[in-house]
Design an enzyme around this catalytic site. Structure first.
Site, PDB file in Angstrom:
ATOM      1  N   LYS A   1       0.836  -1.210   0.000  1.00 64.06           N
ATOM      2  CA  LYS A   1       0.000   0.000   0.000  1.00 64.06           C
ATOM      3  C   LYS A   1       0.872   1.262   0.000  1.00 64.06           C
ATOM      4  CE  LYS A   1      -3.820   0.078   2.380  1.00 64.06           C
ATOM      5  NZ  LYS A   1      -4.512  -0.139   3.653  1.00 64.06           N
TER       6      LYS A   1
ATOM      7  N   CYS B   1       9.201 -38.776 -11.145  1.00 66.84           N
ATOM      8  CA  CYS B   1       7.843 -39.263 -11.363  1.00 66.84           C
ATOM      9  C   CYS B   1       7.052 -39.378 -10.070  1.00 66.84           C
ATOM     10  CB  CYS B   1       7.850 -40.585 -12.121  1.00 66.84           C
ATOM     11  SG  CYS B   1       8.637 -41.919 -11.204  1.00 66.84           S
TER      12      CYS B   1
ATOM     13  N   ARG C   1      -3.306   2.982   8.887  1.00 69.46           N
ATOM     14  CA  ARG C   1      -3.607   1.648   8.321  1.00 69.46           C
ATOM     15  C   ARG C   1      -2.368   0.780   8.222  1.00 69.46           C
ATOM     16  NH1 ARG C   1      -8.443   2.867   4.644  1.00 69.46           N
ATOM     17  NH2 ARG C   1      -8.403   5.122   4.746  1.00 69.46           N
TER      18      ARG C   1
ATOM     19  N   MET D   1      -5.272  -7.330   9.411  1.00 70.61           N
ATOM     20  CA  MET D   1      -4.680  -6.414  10.387  1.00 70.61           C
ATOM     21  C   MET D   1      -5.582  -5.204  10.596  1.00 70.61           C
ATOM     22  SD  MET D   1      -0.714  -6.836   9.488  1.00 70.61           S
ATOM     23  CE  MET D   1      -0.981  -6.579   7.766  1.00 70.61           C
TER      24      MET D   1
ATOM     25  N   SER E   1      14.823 -42.234 -12.901  1.00 65.33           N
ATOM     26  CA  SER E   1      13.586 -41.500 -12.643  1.00 65.33           C
ATOM     27  C   SER E   1      13.411 -41.451 -11.134  1.00 65.33           C
ATOM     28  CB  SER E   1      12.400 -42.202 -13.301  1.00 65.33           C
ATOM     29  OG  SER E   1      11.225 -41.492 -12.994  1.00 65.33           O
TER      30      SER E   1
ATOM     31  N   HIS F   1      -2.670 -44.157  -1.435  1.00 61.87           N
ATOM     32  CA  HIS F   1      -3.179 -44.740  -2.665  1.00 61.87           C
ATOM     33  C   HIS F   1      -4.321 -43.910  -3.242  1.00 61.87           C
ATOM     34  CE1 HIS F   1      -5.711 -47.487  -5.045  1.00 61.87           C
ATOM     35  NE2 HIS F   1      -4.536 -47.896  -5.491  1.00 61.87           N
TER      36      HIS F   1
ATOM     37  N   GLY G   1      -8.079  -7.824   5.436  1.00 61.64           N
ATOM     38  CA  GLY G   1      -8.836  -7.905   6.683  1.00 61.64           C
ATOM     39  C   GLY G   1      -8.087  -8.517   7.855  1.00 61.64           C
TER      40      GLY G   1
ATOM     41  N   ARG H   1      -3.717  -1.577  -6.050  1.00 61.50           N
ATOM     42  CA  ARG H   1      -2.863  -2.774  -5.959  1.00 61.50           C
ATOM     43  C   ARG H   1      -3.281  -3.741  -7.055  1.00 61.50           C
ATOM     44  NH1 ARG H   1      -5.643  -5.005  -0.402  1.00 61.50           N
ATOM     45  NH2 ARG H   1      -7.730  -4.959  -1.217  1.00 61.50           N
TER      46      ARG H   1
ATOM     47  N   TYR I   1      13.196 -34.043 -17.490  1.00 62.52           N
ATOM     48  CA  TYR I   1      11.733 -33.957 -17.532  1.00 62.52           C
ATOM     49  C   TYR I   1      11.127 -34.128 -16.151  1.00 62.52           C
ATOM     50  CZ  TYR I   1      11.661 -39.057 -17.125  1.00 62.52           C
ATOM     51  OH  TYR I   1      11.815 -40.335 -16.671  1.00 62.52           O
TER      52      TYR I   1
ATOM     53  N   ARG J   1       6.981 -49.223 -15.902  1.00 58.41           N
ATOM     54  CA  ARG J   1       7.638 -49.716 -14.697  1.00 58.41           C
ATOM     55  C   ARG J   1       7.213 -51.156 -14.422  1.00 58.41           C
ATOM     56  NH1 ARG J   1       6.526 -46.891  -9.077  1.00 58.41           N
ATOM     57  NH2 ARG J   1       4.611 -48.120  -9.170  1.00 58.41           N
TER      58      ARG J   1
END
Ligand code: PEP
Ligand code: MG
Length: 906
Positions: free
Chosen positions: A27, A864, A98, A109, A797, A489, A107, A371, A884, A651
């Site tokens: 602010k 992975c 403020r 503070m 991996s 799971h 809201g 803002r 990756y 796998r």
């Protein structure tokens, strides 16, 4: 040189700038900048966030002492610019105080308005404004606000009553009036007296009448509010450190409640919900900011167009709209025009959608705040791409403006907002997989399937799920479990399916036998309706309407831009053609993890699979594996076809074998019949498979090392599938992955079997294709001996689910019992199963990549574990040089954006 603690602004000059938000708070930095670009802002000053830290460390007396001179000087500046005097009887200077942290904490503070009023100054204001009622109303508001915020009279809980509200309510009741605006000057005078009396009674002290005492009290209260429970919780939820601190902004008061030529309001330069480039906002005539927040009066629209839209939505006639709720454009056309011009100026300057607060005092417009506006995921994408097209920002900025996590909102069904407003949460759990689901409670996977076949919508409710529940999970709208964590799971599988899941719900107990569950004492039976929000973890009773997600051209464009800058590939974790296709549509360029175990739960495979596991010897196992071979091959053909031309990391079998065998009498009898042996024999074999800690038991490549025939069958199925597809013109690129390697020997053993089987298949078919053989790195020992393993492996991996489990020593399945408490107590800052622990587990990843590449520079490395879809973890993966990341299909866009941001950030 003495540290500068106070930065002044006003009348087109400022000591601060917008890029000083860490020091001045969001602010304060923007108030300074607005001055510099010629936007009208009431003069004032900002006490820096560093002072907040000093305040917390060195205390009130120290801070008020060191601030005194600078604050007095800054107040004198306000006096000069406003032509008023702080503490003067006739011409008093009134201030607002403020908070303002570097990020907005709405809201959380405290704020104090009308500071500087006392029994004398109120007379001065009455004379000066010519409006006695306004003066006394301001005084009444001040005593109330100061009493609540600074003197601590605000009730701690929502159920307690604010003493000031109580006094006001009594007065209104006695007088038979409803609105504050109906209070007369005399009423207000009485209220001020009674309020002060309440202060004296509660605190033992008189209400402070000296403006300087008031000011120091308010400044300290704002600093104190940085450490209030709400602010602490908000910081925890958003991962903001305590050291940031809040700034304090002190400004000359301007009044939106000076009569009918005054107003106050809030506006957005674009639509925060849809992203549409449309200035919009609301105002209240003759009101102060707190009246807008209180929501007692109906706010009116700023623009005429907005007002028409609003009236249509509310079903209000044009006549009623124009007479009762006219737009600001209609009733204060000059101010509205100036506001429209100012909002454009601010957006042009800050080059982002702005959220503004303004006040009109007697026909003059003042901006109190600007803002970057909070927005929905959809608005985020639209605003970024629109601003790119409009030339405000470049591609990199457009990417940086988007929060990857917020893309999730666009990908899953959500609850209809209106319907949700009336809903009541009965408990909540971990937000394990996002989206919204509504359906009837069922407790068993097979029933979920049956009910779904009848066209019913169901929510599968389980204590926890196992691979056996897969088909039931696939047909359910959502999954609710009483136990489990973020990588249990249920959580992993649900995310893979893009299905909503809430796990480890609080105070939920399930009794399968009586088909009943109890949530916080409330009983729910099979067939009852519940709704789940997998994004928040909330569980609701009853049916709540959901709406489907829609991906538009802006989303596609953003993703294309992301791919332009990214270095890492994004693959997916998928083990069905359906999931593979979904992931390709989201832009996945390969499968990084195909968990083959999930395939064995399909009806046609579970019986031979169980036969294989329960067989007495190798011969029996081979017989069963022969039956499985064609079925597995069919599965692989499906996946390879869906991923035509892209690599697929398959796998080999990983989980403990007992997960596949029947534990109930009926299932065991069935297996006894199929295998033509006694029920007792079967029962005994099932029992012998049980392990005290299966996660650390006979699983992963330990299976293949002890039962090589399983590895042989799976390899054969993969390669035969790939060769058959080659004839059909489909390119399969298999990468065979060995799970849970801990010792290089384990991998070498598997590699030899895989190689041998591949060569056999090639020679039988007189054909060949390219392939790779690599391993998961998911046991700390594998990471520590990566240089040895890399000599043998084409790729690594990182299975960071297991790697986290084993590095921390936290069981993936039991972590929900203590993790929430650890997070609550701050022992852990984040769930390490959701966000990669960069200091510990991450170190193992980084070391293993380096060690592996030191012996095999071309070593391909990926991840992975579930972390592959978490933005901060994706960025870490970029930094340590992974090729990756692989994540569940619905996380693919999130990972693509995070990977691009990582590349831009460098
Ligand atoms: C892992 O451990 O990170 C992993 C991907 O394997 P799973 O979750 O199947 O154990
Ligand atoms: Mg694993």
């Amino acid at each position: 040189m003495e540290r500068k603690r106070v930065y002044t602004f006003g009348n087109g000059a400022a000591e601060g700038r917008s890029d000083m938000r860490n020091l001045l708070g969001g602010k304060g930095a923007n108030l300074a900048e607005m001055n510099l670009i010629g936007v009208p802002v009431p003069p004032g000053f900002t006490i820096t966030t560093e002072v907040c830290t000093e305040y917390n460390q060195l205390g009130k007396d120290y801070v008020t002492g060191v601030l005194k001179k600078e604050v007095e000087h800054a107040v004198a500046g306000i006096e000069r610019l406003t032509g008023t005097r702080f503490g003067d009887k006739e011409n008093p200077c009134l201030l607002s105080v403020r908070s303002g942290a570097r990020v907005s904490m709405p809201g959380m503070m405290d704020t104090v308005l009308n500071l500087g009023l006392n029994d004398e100054a109120v007379q001065g204001i009455a004379v000066k404004s010519g409006n006695e009622r306004f003066a006394w109303d301001s005084y009444r508001r001040f005593v109330q606000m100061y009493g609540d915020v600074v003197l601590g009279l605000k009730p701690e809980s929502k159920d307690d009553i604010d003493p000031f509200e109580e006094i006001m309510d009594t007065m209104k009741e006695v007088k038979g009036i409803e609105l504050d605006t109906d209070l007369t000057v005399d009423d207000l005078k009485t209220l001020v007296k009674q309020f002060k009396q309440a202060v004296k009674e509660r605190t033992g002290n008189d209400f402070p009448s000296d403006p300087w005492d008031q000011l120091w009290g308010a400044v300290c209260a704002v600093f104190d509010s940085w450490m209030n429970d709400r602010a602490i919780l908000y910081r925890k939820m958003n991962n903001f450190p305590e050291e940031w601190g809040t700034a304090v902004n002190v400004q000359a008061m301007v009044y939106g409640n000076m009569g009918n030529t005054s107003a106050t309001g809030v506006a957005f330069t674009r639509d925060a919900a849809t992203g549409e480039d449309l200035f919009n906002g609301e105002y209240l005539i003759n009101a102060q900011g707190e009246d807008v927040v209180a929501g007692v009066r109906t706010p009116q629209q700023i623009t005429l167009e907005g007002s028409h839209r609003w009236a249509k939505m509310q079903g209000i006639s044009e006549e009623e709209r124009a007479s009762k709720y006219p737009s600001l454009e209609e009733i204060m056309p000059e101010c509205a025009a100036q506001l429209i011009e100012t909002q454009q100026k601010l957006e042009d300057y800050f080059k982002d959608m702005q959220d503004l607060e303004f006040t009109i005092q007697d026909g003059k417009l003042w901006l109190l705040q600007t803002r970057s506006g909070k927005r929905t995921g959809a608005a985020m994408v639209k605003i970024a791409t629109d601003m790119l097209h409009q030339g405000y920002i470049d591609e990199k900025t457009a990417l940086k403006r988007c929060d990857p996590e917020k893309l999730d909102e666009l990908l899953h069904p959500v609850f209809d907002k209106k319907a949700l407003a009336d809903a009541h949460a009965i408990t909540h759990g971990l937000p394990a997989s996002p989206g919204a689901a509504t359906g009837q409670v069922v407790f068993h996977a097979d029933e979920a399937e049956e009910w779904a076949k009848e066209g019913k919508k169901v929510i599968l409710c389980r204590i926890e799920t196992s691979p056996e529940d897969l088909r039931g999970m696939a047909t359910a709208q959502g999954i609710l479990t009483a136990r489990g964590g973020m990588t249990s799971h249920a959580a992993v599988v649900a995310r893979g399916m893009g299905k909503c899941c809430v796990s480890a719900a609080n105070n939920l107990s399930i009794d399968y036998k009586s088909r009943k569950m109890t949530i916080n004492g409330k009983a729910l039976l099979e067939g009852d309706w519940i709704s789940l929000d997998g994004t928040t973890g909330n569980v609701y009773e009853g049916q709540i309407q959901t709406v489907d997600a829609e991906l538009g051209p802006d989303f596609t464009e953003l993703m294309e831009i992301a791919d332009k800058y990214t270095r890492m590939e994004v693959r997916t974790n998928a083990d069905t053609p359906h999931d593979a296709v979904a992931a390709r549509n989201f832009g996945a360029t390969g499968i990084g993890l195909c968990r083959t175990e999930h395939m064995f739960f399909e009806e046609d495979k579970i019986v031979p699979m169980r036969e294989m596991i329960l067989a007495k010897d190798e011969e029996g196992r081979r017989r069963a594996l022969e039956k499985l071979l064609p079925l597995q091959k069919k599965d692989f053909k499906g996946i390879f076809t869906a991923m035509d031309g892209y690599p697929v990391t398959v796998r080999l079998l990983d989980p403990p074998l007992h997960e596949f065998v029947p534990h109930d009498e009926k299932g065991q009898m069935e297996m006894a019949r199929v295998m033509n042996i006694s029920y007792e024999d079967i029962h005994e074999r099932v029992e012998s498979l049980l392990e005290a800690n299966p996660m650390l038991g006979l699983r992963g490549c330990r299976l293949g090392n002890l039962y090589p025939e399983i590895t042989e069958m799976q390899t054969r199925a993969i390669m035969e599938a790939a060769l058959e597809l080659k004839k059909e013109g489909i390119t399969a690129i298999p990468e065979i992955m060995v799970p849970l390697t801990g010792i290089v020997y384990e991998f070498k053993n598997q590699k030899e079997i895989i190689e041998r089987t591949i060569q056999q298949v090639f020679s039988e078919n007189s054909d060949s294709i390219d392939y790779k053989i690599g391993t998961m790195i998911e046991i700390p020992r594998a990471a520590l001996t990566a240089h040895k393993i890399a000599k043998e492996a084409d790729f690594f991996s990182f299975g960071t689910n297991d790697l986290t489990q084993m590095t921390f020593g936290y069981s993936r399945d039991d972590v929900a019992k203590f993790l929430p408490l650890y997070l609550d107590k701050g022992i852990l800052k984040q769930d390490p199963f959701a966000v990669l622990d960069q200091n510990g587990v991450g170190q193992l990843v980084s070391m293993a990549v380096q060690a592996g590449r030191s012996v095999r520079p071309s070593l391909k490395c990926g991840i992975c574990g579930e972390h592959g879809g978490d933005p901060s973890s994706v960025k870490f993966c970029h930094r340590v040089g992974l090729n990756y990341v692989s994540c569940s299909p619905f996380r693919v866009p999130i990972a693509r954006l995070a990977a691009a941001q990582a590349a831009i950030e460098g």
